[in-house]
Structures are given as C-alpha cells and as structure tokens.
Design an enzyme around this catalytic site. Structure first.
Site, PDB file in Angstrom:
ATOM      1  N   ASP A   1     -10.430  -4.602   2.127  1.00 45.86           N
ATOM      2  CA  ASP A   1      -9.684  -3.542   1.455  1.00 45.86           C
ATOM      3  C   ASP A   1      -8.997  -2.703   2.517  1.00 45.86           C
ATOM      4  O   ASP A   1      -9.575  -2.418   3.562  1.00 45.86           O
ATOM      5  CB  ASP A   1     -10.621  -2.660   0.625  1.00 45.86           C
ATOM      6  CG  ASP A   1     -11.143  -3.362  -0.614  1.00 45.86           C
ATOM      7  OD1 ASP A   1     -10.486  -4.286  -1.110  1.00 45.86           O
ATOM      8  OD2 ASP A   1     -12.232  -2.977  -1.093  1.00 45.86           O
TER       9      ASP A   1
ATOM     10  N   ASP B   1      -7.012  -6.410  -5.964  1.00 37.97           N
ATOM     11  CA  ASP B   1      -7.606  -5.418  -6.863  1.00 37.97           C
ATOM     12  C   ASP B   1      -6.567  -4.895  -7.853  1.00 37.97           C
ATOM     13  O   ASP B   1      -6.857  -4.723  -9.042  1.00 37.97           O
ATOM     14  CB  ASP B   1      -8.188  -4.248  -6.067  1.00 37.97           C
ATOM     15  CG  ASP B   1      -9.325  -4.659  -5.149  1.00 37.97           C
ATOM     16  OD1 ASP B   1      -9.945  -5.707  -5.393  1.00 37.97           O
ATOM     17  OD2 ASP B   1      -9.586  -3.914  -4.182  1.00 37.97           O
TER      18      ASP B   1
END
EC number: 3.4.23.36
Length: 160
Positions: A117, A136
């Site tokens: 991330d 995501d």
C-alpha cells in the site's frame, strides 16, 4: 464476459505497474515516504499483512495463505455470479474491477508476503494514517458497481 476479462486485465496491469513504479523504481520501500501534493496526496509505504486497515494482520504466514484463498474465492465467486446472472455492461465492468483488484493483491501476497500500500490522502486538517493502492480502489469500486448494477431484472415490476 469478455468485458470482465479486459477490465480485470487492465485493472490488474495498472495495479502492478503502479506498485512496481512506486515501490521499486521510486524506491519507496527504502524512502518510506514521498510528498507529492501535501497534504492531499502523499506516497507512504505500508506493508499490509491483514485485511482493511491492517486488521487480522499477522506476518507469520498462515494469514497470508488464508487471505490469498479468500481473495481467489471472492474472484471466483464474482465470475460465477456474473456468468450465472448476466448483469449488463456496467455490472461486467464492476466485476472486472473486483477480479483485477483482488488478483493484484494476491500477487503482492505471493511476491512480498503482504500487500504493498502506498497512496495516502489527507485533507482539511485531518491527517489520514492509512495507505491504500490501485487494487483497493478497484475492489471497492467494483463492489459498489455490483451493488448498483446487478440484480435489477429480478425485482418485482409493481413494487411500491
């Protein structure tokens, strides 16, 4: 189903390309943070061993394989669903986003043991401590699309 494939393919490719660019080429894995348009957009390296917001995170290994299996199960379930009950173009595109995003995070877990991330957005005096990635965004958008663009043909015609 062709639309599911192509949307999923390009979503997966965009996710993996951005991760390679940011993590390896821009060396975020070593720098840990790069301010792009502070505070609105920053790059912050975060290895997510769990699910959303790091919940159920366990770098020991068993969670990794369970989450890989869950993501593959979700992708397979979405494909089965849209094949069984064709939703139309918007529903197929939403399914492709979900499948491509899920597979992007599966590849991360296989390569790195965790999901990479790196996108961090804050605004208006609120500093967001969490990071996310293209996969995501795709999974979330795909889920919303499946909610809004599927199942309408079975609804009663005279419902109040």
């Amino acid at each position: 189903m062709r639309l599911v494939f192509w949307v999923g393919f390009w979503t997966f490719l965009l996710d993996q390309a951005t991760k390679y660019l940011v993590v390896h080429w821009m060396n975020l894995r070593t720098l840990h943070e790069i301010d792009v348009l502070p505070p609105f957009l920053n790059l912050r390296m975060a290895w997510n061993y769990g699910i959303n917001f790091g919940l159920l995170g366990d770098p020991s290994g068993i969670t990794r394989w369970v989450l890989i299996a869950v993501a593959l199960g979700v992708a397979g379930g979405v494909l089965w669903w849209v094949r069984r009950d064709p939703p139309g173009a918007a529903g197929y595109a939403a399914a492709g986003l979900m499948v491509g995003g899920a597979l992007g995070n599966v590849v991360d877990r296989l390569l790195y043991g965790a999901v990479a991330d790196f996108l961090n957005m804050s605004c208006c005096g609120f500093e967001n401590p969490y990071a996310f990635n293209v996969a995501d965004i795709a999974v979330f958008a795909g889920a919303m699309g499946l909610i809004f663009f599927t199942g309408h043909k079975n609804a009663p015609k005279n419902a109040p």
